[in-house]
Design an enzyme around this catalytic site. Sequence first.
Site: not given
Length: 373
Positions: A135, A222
């Site tokens: 990505r 995260r």
Amino acid sequence: MIMDKYVKRSWVEINLNVLKNNCRIYKGIIDKNQKIMAVIKADAYGHGDIKVAKALLDEGITDFAVSNVDEACRLRELGIDGNILILGYTPIELLPQVAEYNIIQTIISEEYAEEVCKSNVDIKCQIALDTGMNRIGLNADDVDYCIEVIRKYSKKLNVIGIFTHLCVADGKGGEVVRFTEKQIEKFDAIASSLSDLKFDYVHCLNSAGGLWHKSRTNMFIRLGIVLYGLKPDYMNVLPKGISPALEWKSVISMVKTIYEDETVGYGRTFTAKQEMKIATIPTGYADGYSRFLSNKGYVLINGQRANIVGRICMDQMMVDVTGINDVSIGTEVTLLGRSGDSQMTADDMAHMINTIGYEIVCNISKRVPRVYI
Ligand SMILES: *Cc1c(COP(=O)(O)O)cnc(C)c1O
């Protein structure tokens, strides 16, 4: 409660104590040397970014991640302190805003790093590494290249961290687990070689990663989806006590009887086989209730399932309440959440239409008021 300050048509109730409790449970599971960076992009997955950020600041969380510069600046303008990382692309022209609001920008490629240098705007940044998701980030398969680029730009820019993102950390089974381990190994190797740079932020784990994987260099998890009480993947089993913070409710606007061979809704996709009691609910796809649930999903009324009949309209839907007592105008309907002994989670709803809980909660539209309880 704010309950009487809005009209009861279609609304979302968010329990910030549930969210805080999810955070506490998660913290109790991870190693003490790891901190939590709360991922509150997309309006905190539809839960309301400001309210969620404030609740988490109360819990001692000081690091937040969002998707873009608008989300980051909005948090600052509405009084959120703490560190805010933009996980994705920011057009170079907007870097002065990133600087002004003291936001941390992700460096998504070498080319992007070069443009940031050329812009001459002094911003804090973290460099993304691509360990297999393809990505964003520097290609971590080329370790020497990554180390060279990170060292080079650490001299030119204010680089305060590096991170990567896992793409199947929620998966089980040998090969899938092996892929994640490989991703983490690549990241740990690069992070270790750069330990002399003493980054404040070195992180590779998302919600799923933090639960089911280990990294020797990870400093922050995260934490996104599990904070909201949903699963990264439908097959996952979450730690005990973690539960959805959001419920979506509506009411019945009308009840009627229909007879054999009558049809319901646009396209006449549902035909009654016998006499039925049908209720109309003033929530539709413009509220973010997926049209894919037409003739497929169900809602909860008085603890019982009421199947959706016909197509979901823009602002309304129809359900079968034939076997359900005490239904009339104003009766509360649970679209997501608990009703009696029954529960419908965003994960359950997602599973019916081949998507993920993330999409269900993110898609609840802005016209649906959020009520905090
Ligand atoms: C959205 C996102 C996360 C959070 O993922 P969850 O599965 O919700 O925990 C973490 N890191 C990055 C880079 C993301 O884009």
